[in-house]
Design a protein around this motif. Structure first.
Motif, PDB file in Angstrom:
ATOM      1  N   GLY A  67      -2.162   8.193   6.265  1.00 37.64           N
ATOM      2  CA  GLY A  67      -0.939   6.888   5.638  1.00 37.64           C
ATOM      3  C   GLY A  67      -0.452   6.176   6.756  1.00 37.64           C
ATOM      4  N   GLU A  68      -0.550   5.414   8.036  1.00 38.43           N
ATOM      5  CA  GLU A  68       0.033   5.123   8.663  1.00 38.43           C
ATOM      6  C   GLU A  68      -0.835   3.778   9.297  1.00 38.43           C
ATOM      7  N   LEU A  69       0.080   2.784   9.447  1.00 38.35           N
ATOM      8  CA  LEU A  69      -0.022   1.823  10.499  1.00 38.35           C
ATOM      9  C   LEU A  69       0.866   1.578  11.443  1.00 38.35           C
ATOM     10  N   VAL A  70      -0.518   1.008  12.539  1.00 35.50           N
ATOM     11  CA  VAL A  70      -0.084   1.014  13.468  1.00 35.50           C
ATOM     12  C   VAL A  70       0.054  -0.245  14.403  1.00 35.50           C
ATOM     13  N   LEU A  71       1.451  -0.988  14.514  1.00 39.79           N
ATOM     14  CA  LEU A  71       0.874  -2.267  15.601  1.00 39.79           C
ATOM     15  C   LEU A  71       1.946  -2.307  16.638  1.00 39.79           C
ATOM     16  N   THR A  72       0.456  -2.262  17.585  1.00 40.00           N
ATOM     17  CA  THR A  72       0.612  -1.898  19.306  1.00 40.00           C
ATOM     18  C   THR A  72       1.026  -3.697  20.069  1.00 40.00           C
ATOM     19  N   LEU A  73       1.846  -4.043  20.718  1.00 44.48           N
ATOM     20  CA  LEU A  73       2.269  -4.454  21.132  1.00 44.48           C
ATOM     21  C   LEU A  73       2.448  -4.161  23.663  1.00 44.48           C
ATOM     22  N   PRO A  74       1.861  -5.409  23.943  1.00 43.29           N
ATOM     23  CA  PRO A  74       2.253  -5.194  25.421  1.00 43.29           C
ATOM     24  C   PRO A  74       3.043  -5.348  25.896  1.00 43.29           C
ATOM     25  N   PRO A  75       4.005  -5.009  27.322  1.00 44.32           N
ATOM     26  CA  PRO A  75       5.474  -4.660  27.032  1.00 44.32           C
ATOM     27  C   PRO A  75       5.527  -6.429  27.833  1.00 44.32           C
ATOM     28  N   ASP A  76       4.913  -7.177  28.213  1.00 44.37           N
ATOM     29  CA  ASP A  76       4.512  -8.483  28.585  1.00 44.37           C
ATOM     30  C   ASP A  76       3.191  -9.409  27.895  1.00 44.37           C
ATOM     31  N   ILE A  77       3.285 -10.434  27.464  1.00 43.51           N
ATOM     32  CA  ILE A  77       2.107 -11.666  26.943  1.00 43.51           C
ATOM     33  C   ILE A  77       2.024 -12.549  27.997  1.00 43.51           C
ATOM     34  N   SER A 115       0.731  -1.583   0.279  1.00 46.41           N
ATOM     35  CA  SER A 115      -0.166  -0.183  -0.026  1.00 46.41           C
ATOM     36  C   SER A 115       1.359   1.516  -0.067  1.00 46.41           C
ATOM     37  N   ALA A 116       2.171   1.475  -0.238  1.00 47.30           N
ATOM     38  CA  ALA A 116       2.796   2.569  -0.212  1.00 47.30           C
ATOM     39  C   ALA A 116       2.612   3.377  -1.822  1.00 47.30           C
ATOM     40  N   GLY A 117       2.615   4.512  -1.225  1.00 46.85           N
ATOM     41  CA  GLY A 117       2.080   5.438  -1.462  1.00 46.85           C
ATOM     42  C   GLY A 117       2.674   6.002  -2.572  1.00 46.85           C
ATOM     43  N   ALA A 118       2.579   7.168  -3.383  1.00 49.64           N
ATOM     44  CA  ALA A 118       3.557   7.480  -4.143  1.00 49.64           C
ATOM     45  C   ALA A 118       5.426   7.853  -4.107  1.00 49.64           C
ATOM     46  N   SER A 119       5.868   8.452  -3.035  1.00 48.94           N
ATOM     47  CA  SER A 119       7.356   8.022  -2.633  1.00 48.94           C
ATOM     48  C   SER A 119       8.035   6.577  -2.847  1.00 48.94           C
ATOM     49  N   LYS A 120       7.040   5.632  -2.805  1.00 46.97           N
ATOM     50  CA  LYS A 120       7.848   4.743  -2.658  1.00 46.97           C
ATOM     51  C   LYS A 120       8.326   4.511  -1.725  1.00 46.97           C
ATOM     52  N   SER A 121       8.120   4.270  -0.679  1.00 51.30           N
ATOM     53  CA  SER A 121       8.844   4.915   0.616  1.00 51.30           C
ATOM     54  C   SER A 121       7.796   4.306   1.877  1.00 51.30           C
ATOM     55  N   VAL A 122       8.321   3.427   2.963  1.00 53.12           N
ATOM     56  CA  VAL A 122       7.851   3.621   4.064  1.00 53.12           C
ATOM     57  C   VAL A 122       9.059   3.498   4.694  1.00 53.12           C
ATOM     58  N   MET A 123       7.756   4.476   6.407  1.00 57.47           N
ATOM     59  CA  MET A 123       9.258   4.372   7.596  1.00 57.47           C
ATOM     60  C   MET A 123       8.571   3.888   8.478  1.00 57.47           C
ATOM     61  N   LEU A 124       9.270   3.189   9.053  1.00 60.47           N
ATOM     62  CA  LEU A 124       8.795   2.101   9.659  1.00 60.47           C
ATOM     63  C   LEU A 124      10.044   2.604  11.368  1.00 60.47           C
ATOM     64  N   GLU A 125       8.895   3.019  12.506  1.00 62.76           N
ATOM     65  CA  GLU A 125       9.656   3.833  13.658  1.00 62.76           C
ATOM     66  C   GLU A 125       9.138   2.465  15.203  1.00 62.76           C
ATOM     67  N   VAL A 126      10.304   2.386  15.853  1.00 60.84           N
ATOM     68  CA  VAL A 126       9.655   2.082  16.750  1.00 60.84           C
ATOM     69  C   VAL A 126       9.813   2.545  18.575  1.00 60.84           C
ATOM     70  N   GLU A 127       8.263   2.981  19.298  1.00 60.80           N
ATOM     71  CA  GLU A 127       8.320   3.890  20.268  1.00 60.80           C
ATOM     72  C   GLU A 127       7.951   2.918  21.411  1.00 60.80           C
ATOM     73  N   THR A 128       8.489   3.327  22.471  1.00 64.71           N
ATOM     74  CA  THR A 128       7.585   3.055  23.823  1.00 64.71           C
ATOM     75  C   THR A 128       6.794   3.785  24.091  1.00 64.71           C
ATOM     76  N   THR A 129       5.425   3.155  24.893  1.00 64.02           N
ATOM     77  CA  THR A 129       4.500   3.594  24.768  1.00 64.02           C
ATOM     78  C   THR A 129       4.322   3.366  26.111  1.00 64.02           C
ATOM     79  N   GLU A 130       3.089   4.192  27.150  1.00 65.69           N
ATOM     80  CA  GLU A 130       3.001   3.932  28.526  1.00 65.69           C
ATOM     81  C   GLU A 130       2.583   2.521  28.912  1.00 65.69           C
ATOM     82  N   LEU A 131       2.162   1.534  27.771  1.00 67.24           N
ATOM     83  CA  LEU A 131       1.300   1.029  28.400  1.00 67.24           C
ATOM     84  C   LEU A 131       2.027   0.302  27.454  1.00 67.24           C
ATOM     85  N   GLY A 132       2.989  -0.425  26.915  1.00 65.54           N
ATOM     86  CA  GLY A 132       4.520  -1.517  26.207  1.00 65.54           C
ATOM     87  C   GLY A 132       5.140  -0.713  24.441  1.00 65.54           C
TER      88      GLY A 132
END
Lengths: 120, 222
Positions: free
Chosen positions: B209-219, B150-167
């Motif tokens: 234009g964003e997909l976000v995968l959210t993960l818990p700190p511990d499954i 589903s990449a847009g016209a720039s044909k570039s996808v940026m993946l960014e890893v972040e910490t959240t309050e819940l994981g």
């Protein structure tokens, strides 16, 4: 014999071209389908050697485009695929007569090149 | 009746098979380059036997090219080995940035063939999650697939890893999807089973234009 060699692996295509040139073959090489179409607009070739899997324009698609522009052009495909059977099935739809699996032996390639060009 | 374990097993095999096929293709390419370089050395030696001089610098360059390909193959195999060992433990604490880096490297050929560039913004500080490493790699691989399709016209996808309050979360930015298309993504039973096993949530913001995968700190224990 004038040959257009197309493969997205620069190191592979440049070295193979150098080896063919040592054997007296007139070779142009490019690393994409778009660049191959540009070359074919500017020059006339007897044979195109194409990698099957390339980004944007695959070797199979490129063969169709080149054939439209140069109906007499002959084709050889190169593939890194382990399964020759899969490739045979896919390439039969595109009417490909000759292909080689990488790594390529230059003597096998030369033989296929001569066979392809001498075919009517 | 197919249960969740069967679905995960089948999906896992598909993922591993796809990666293995890609790696074997890459290794074939490396061998082809080494083969041509070795062949060229032979050609140059034959020319020298016939009295033609050879530039020593040319030989040095060829030798360096071969070493470069050996290094490339070594890196590819290290990545595959790491993936293979990720099935060793069903629950392990992993650094999410490293895991994302591994999956993007393993998926590099697919994205290259789609003409899409994957960029990564990895965190300066480690982002630790207790998870099932192989299942998470599998889910990230599916997200990369969907994002690059589903990449847009720039044909570039940026993946960014972040910490959240819940994981933690991984953002995949640079997509061009309609709300309708977004709703249709990730409806397969495989993705549903992976998300349930990992307690993960996938959200798609078509406007951003964003997909976000959210993960818990511990499954938790599996």
């Amino acid at each position: 014999m004038r040959v257009l060699l197309v493969d997205d692996e620069t190191e592979f295509v440049s070295t193979l071209a150098e080896r063919l040139a040592i054997r007296g073959i007139d070779v142009d090489w490019v690393t994409s389908g778009a660049a191959a179409l540009e070359k074919a607009e500017m020059h006339s070739y007897d044979l195109a050697i194409l990698d099957v899997k390339m980004p944007k324009i695959s070797g199979i698609q490129l063969k169709t485009y080149l054939h439209e522009r140069c109906p007499d052009l002959k084709f050889i495909f190169l593939t890194g695929h382990g399964s020759e059977q899969d490739y045979r099935t896919a390439s039969s739809e595109a009417g490909v007569e000759a292909y080689l699996v990488k790594p390529v032996h230059i003597e096998d390639l030369l033989k296929k090149m001569n066979q392809a060009v001498s075919k009517e | 009746m197919i249960d969740e374990t069967d679905i995960l097993g089948r999906q896992g095999l598909q993922f591993f098979g796809k990666i293995s096929a890609s790696v074997s293709h890459e290794i074939k390419n490396v061998l082809a380059i080494i083969g041509e370089n070795a062949g060229l050395l032979q050609d140059l030696a034959s020319l020298a036997e016939r009295g033609q001089s050879i530039d020593p610098e040319r030989l040095t360059r060829l030798s360096k090219d071969i070493m470069k390909q050996i290094q490339r193959a070594d890196t590819i195999m290290k990545h595959l080995n790491k993936l293979a060992h990720s099935v060793d433990n069903h629950l392990a604490t992993v650094e999410l940035g490293e895991l994302v880096d591994l999956v993007t490297q393993l998926c590099a050929r697919f994205t290259f063939l789609k003409g899409v560039t994957l960029e990564k913004k990895l965190p300066a500080d480690p982002v630790m999650v207790a998870t099932n490493p192989f299942l998470l790699e599998n889910l990230i691989g599916l997200c990369i697939d969907a994002a690059t399709d589903s990449a847009g016209a720039s044909k570039s996808v940026m993946l960014e890893v972040e910490t959240t309050e819940l994981g933690a979360r991984i953002r995949f930015a640079g997509l061009k999807v309609t709300a309708g298309e977004a709703a249709g993504l990730f409806k397969s039973e495989s993705v549903t089973a992976l998300m349930a096993a990992l307690k993960a949530v996938i959200g798609i913001n078509a406007e951003a234009g964003e997909l976000v995968l959210t993960l818990p700190p511990d499954i938790g224990a599996q």
